[in-house]
Scaffold this motif. Structure first.
Motif, mmCIF file in Angstrom:
data_model
loop_
_atom_site.group_PDB
_atom_site.id
_atom_site.type_symbol
_atom_site.label_atom_id
_atom_site.label_comp_id
_atom_site.label_asym_id
_atom_site.label_seq_id
_atom_site.Cartn_x
_atom_site.Cartn_y
_atom_site.Cartn_z
ATOM 1 N N LEU A 248 -3.180 7.791 15.344
ATOM 2 C CA LEU A 248 -1.894 7.469 15.953
ATOM 3 C C LEU A 248 -1.471 6.020 15.730
ATOM 4 O O LEU A 248 -0.335 5.649 16.043
ATOM 5 C CB LEU A 248 -1.932 7.735 17.464
ATOM 6 N N SER A 249 -2.365 5.193 15.205
ATOM 7 C CA SER A 249 -2.108 3.752 15.156
ATOM 8 C C SER A 249 -0.835 3.402 14.384
ATOM 9 O O SER A 249 -0.007 2.611 14.860
ATOM 10 C CB SER A 249 -3.309 3.016 14.564
ATOM 11 N N ALA A 250 -0.635 3.984 13.201
ATOM 12 C CA ALA A 250 0.554 3.654 12.410
ATOM 13 C C ALA A 250 1.822 4.115 13.125
ATOM 14 O O ALA A 250 2.828 3.399 13.158
ATOM 15 C CB ALA A 250 0.456 4.307 11.030
ATOM 16 N N ARG A 251 1.767 5.277 13.720
ATOM 17 C CA ARG A 251 2.939 5.806 14.427
ATOM 18 C C ARG A 251 3.277 4.952 15.643
ATOM 19 O O ARG A 251 4.448 4.666 15.910
ATOM 20 C CB ARG A 251 2.666 7.247 14.851
ATOM 21 N N VAL A 252 2.271 4.524 16.379
ATOM 22 C CA VAL A 252 2.499 3.704 17.563
ATOM 23 C C VAL A 252 3.066 2.346 17.168
ATOM 24 O O VAL A 252 3.928 1.798 17.864
ATOM 25 C CB VAL A 252 1.194 3.555 18.370
ATOM 26 N N ARG A 253 2.614 1.797 16.042
ATOM 27 C CA ARG A 253 3.168 0.516 15.577
ATOM 28 C C ARG A 253 4.656 0.635 15.312
ATOM 29 O O ARG A 253 5.438 -0.267 15.628
ATOM 30 C CB ARG A 253 2.439 0.050 14.305
ATOM 31 N N ARG A 254 5.068 1.762 14.746
ATOM 32 C CA ARG A 254 6.495 1.978 14.483
ATOM 33 C C ARG A 254 7.281 2.096 15.786
ATOM 34 O O ARG A 254 8.444 1.707 15.858
ATOM 35 C CB ARG A 254 6.692 3.238 13.635
ATOM 36 N N LEU A 255 6.638 2.641 16.812
ATOM 37 C CA LEU A 255 7.314 2.821 18.094
ATOM 38 C C LEU A 255 7.449 1.517 18.872
ATOM 39 O O LEU A 255 8.266 1.426 19.790
ATOM 40 C CB LEU A 255 6.553 3.834 18.956
ATOM 41 N N GLY A 256 6.633 0.532 18.512
ATOM 42 C CA GLY A 256 6.581 -0.701 19.285
ATOM 43 C C GLY A 256 7.909 -1.413 19.397
ATOM 44 O O GLY A 256 8.182 -2.068 20.411
ATOM 45 N N ALA A 257 8.735 -1.273 18.386
ATOM 46 C CA ALA A 257 10.010 -2.002 18.380
ATOM 47 C C ALA A 257 11.159 -1.191 18.966
ATOM 48 O O ALA A 257 12.293 -1.665 19.018
ATOM 49 C CB ALA A 257 10.344 -2.406 16.947
ATOM 50 N N THR A 258 10.875 0.049 19.395
ATOM 51 C CA THR A 258 11.937 0.906 19.925
ATOM 52 C C THR A 258 11.549 1.424 21.307
ATOM 53 O O THR A 258 10.395 1.378 21.710
ATOM 54 C CB THR A 258 12.174 2.104 18.991
ATOM 55 N N SER A 259 12.519 1.906 22.006
ATOM 56 C CA SER A 259 12.284 2.553 23.298
ATOM 57 C C SER A 259 12.973 3.904 23.249
ATOM 58 O O SER A 259 14.206 3.965 23.322
ATOM 59 C CB SER A 259 12.841 1.704 24.441
ATOM 60 N N PRO A 260 12.235 4.987 23.086
ATOM 61 C CA PRO A 260 12.856 6.316 22.946
ATOM 62 C C PRO A 260 13.797 6.636 24.104
ATOM 63 O O PRO A 260 13.527 6.296 25.258
ATOM 64 C CB PRO A 260 11.650 7.263 22.935
ATOM 65 N N LYS A 261 14.904 7.285 23.792
ATOM 66 C CA LYS A 261 15.899 7.593 24.823
ATOM 67 C C LYS A 261 15.472 8.765 25.698
ATOM 68 O O LYS A 261 15.936 8.905 26.838
ATOM 69 C CB LYS A 261 17.253 7.888 24.183
ATOM 70 N N GLU A 262 14.608 9.646 25.179
ATOM 71 C CA GLU A 262 14.175 10.792 25.960
ATOM 72 C C GLU A 262 13.079 10.392 26.955
ATOM 73 O O GLU A 262 12.468 9.337 26.842
ATOM 74 C CB GLU A 262 13.620 11.907 25.059
ATOM 75 N N ALA A 263 12.829 11.240 27.927
ATOM 76 C CA ALA A 263 11.706 11.051 28.839
ATOM 77 C C ALA A 263 10.413 11.447 28.109
ATOM 78 O O ALA A 263 10.452 12.201 27.131
ATOM 79 C CB ALA A 263 11.894 11.907 30.086
ATOM 80 N N PRO A 264 9.273 10.932 28.546
ATOM 81 C CA PRO A 264 8.011 11.314 27.892
ATOM 82 C C PRO A 264 7.680 12.790 28.100
ATOM 83 O O PRO A 264 7.994 13.357 29.154
ATOM 84 C CB PRO A 264 6.969 10.433 28.601
ATOM 85 N N TRP A 265 7.070 13.404 27.084
ATOM 86 C CA TRP A 265 6.470 14.713 27.297
ATOM 87 C C TRP A 265 5.620 14.660 28.566
ATOM 88 O O TRP A 265 4.939 13.658 28.831
ATOM 89 C CB TRP A 265 5.555 15.059 26.136
ATOM 90 N N ARG A 266 5.639 15.720 29.354
ATOM 91 C CA ARG A 266 4.774 15.812 30.528
ATOM 92 C C ARG A 266 3.421 16.376 30.108
ATOM 93 O O ARG A 266 3.331 17.295 29.296
ATOM 94 C CB ARG A 266 5.407 16.700 31.603
ATOM 95 N N THR A 267 2.362 15.800 30.645
ATOM 96 C CA THR A 267 1.005 16.168 30.254
ATOM 97 C C THR A 267 0.351 17.045 31.315
ATOM 98 O O THR A 267 0.880 17.235 32.418
ATOM 99 C CB THR A 267 0.149 14.913 30.063
#
Length: 404
Positions: A248-267
């Protein structure tokens, strides 16, 4: 607004329809155990189902002349075994294929809209022609199969009549949309992919589209590995938090500069955090929350990680297949979900109880539509119907004033 629910099972889709503001005129289910679940909740006075007119039996045997035509909604999930990835994949050759019966009931009741839910397997390439056939029958319910006509010949005739436009003049027709949906994208703590087939009566000019997703995996990863809000919310100290998986490291790095507009998946953790461990005495106070021993991990039998949405909850004739109904803790230990935890994952209210053993209850839950997803879809259809009714009333008022 009035509704009829077919193949109701333990009541997931029908409860969502009720929560969306529809009054149930008939709730039909053939399975005795599922009907006993509804009846037990009626006996206990559970408000959502208290006034359901429950009919135990085959939808083909009900006298549909007793139900008014032009109801607002027909909803149901025909048996999925003919199309399930775990079934025999016989489709039209399977006696449990209830799509022909569903089309006949649409033809009789002429609902303003219908909602039909089924398994992802229906969209497989091997079923492509039959899936198209199902949708065309629902689009043109007044063009039934003729006496000795094969289903494929009927498909060819429906395609020809659609192209020619002959069926559009004065006949009962529907605008039909099919959508493959992941329940996790709509706030259900489960990666459950299902097909929704929604039809609106053509003469009513109802403007409907499937609701946009409200939750996302990116937002969950952001809250776990970028902000840490997920772990803080669950009061997990930094020293006790799991390490981020390398994949997940590369994907999380890409997310670091953004804030997704949707709510988080519920676990899974989100869904069951306030329930006591089923191995403790405190669990005795929670209905349907009993520990089941024997959970094991082996090739092909893996569970649902605690900090992800659950894998698809499944029903099986011989217990729990594939380990999907098993929870995996961060330390690798596993145990089966209790019935109450599974009900949470399927978004059934805590006040709703289930009739039968753990295995029987898990079968009912595995066959159910998540209540929250059912409510979302039914609400969107109901709103579209009301908006169309308002436009019609406004148009008639304008016409009356113009005539005066």
């Amino acid at each position: 607004m009035r509704a009829v629910e077919l193949y109701a099972g333990a009541g997931g889709l029908a409860m969502g329809v009720s929560l969306a503001g529809f009054e149930s005129l008939a709730v039909v289910e053939w399975d005795k155990w599922a009907c006993d679940t509804v009846r037990e909740n009626q006996r206990r006075g559970y408000p959502l189902v208290a006034n359901w007119p429950l009919n135990e039996g085959d939808v083909r045997d009900l006298d549909w002349s007793t139900v008014p035509k032009d109801i607002e909604l027909l909803a149901g999930g025909p048996p999925c075994q003919p199309f399930s990835m775990g079934g025999k994949h016989q489709a039209h050759d399977d006696k449990r294929d209830m799509f022909p019966a569903t089309v006949q009931i649409v033809r009789q009741l002429r609902p303003k809209a219908f909602i039909i839910e089924n398994v992802k397997g229906l969209t497989r390439s091997s079923f492509a022609n039959y899936f198209e056939y199902i949708k065309l029958q629902l689009e043109f319910p007044e063009a039934p199969r003729r006496g000795h006509e094969s289903w494929f010949d009927h498909l060819m005739r429906l395609q020809a009549e659609k192209t020619s436009g002959r069926m559009h003049d004065g006949a009962l027709t529907y605008n039909v949309t099919s959508t493959l949906v992941n329940a996790a994208d709509y706030g259900v703590p489960q990666k459950r992919e299902r097909v929704f087939i929604v039809g609106t009566r053509s003469d009513l000019n109802i403007d409907w589209h499937f609701p946009d997703a409200t939750h996302s995996e990116d937002a969950l990863l952001h809250s776990q590995w970028v902000t840490g809000e997920y772990w803080s919310r669950h009061r997990i100290a930094k020293k006790s938090r799991p390490s981020m998986p390398d994949k997940l490291s590369a994907r999380v790095r890409r997310l670091g500069a953004t804030s997704p507009k949707e709510a988080p998946w519920r676990t899974v953790r989100d869904a069951i955090a306030d329930l006591p461990d089923p191995r403790t005495r405190a669990a005795l106070a929670v209905r349907d929350h009993r520990f089941q021993d024997g959970a094991k991990v082996y090739p092909g039998h893996t569970g649902s990680p605690l900090d992800q949405p659950a894998k698809t909850i499944k029903a099986g004739d011989h217990g729990v297949p594939g380990g999907e109904n098993m929870m995996v803790h961060p330390d690798g230990s596993v145990r089966y979900f209790t019935a109450r935890e599974t009900a949470r994952i399927q978004t059934f209210p805590d006040g709703y109880v289930f009739h039968g053993s753990w295995t029987e209850t898990m079968r009912q839950l595995g066959n159910a539509v998540p209540v929250a997803l059912a409510r979302l879809v039914a609400s969107s259809v109901g709103q579209a119907i009301l908006e169309a009714d308002c436009r019609s009333v406004s148009a008639m008022a304008l016409g009356a004033r113009a005539a005066a």
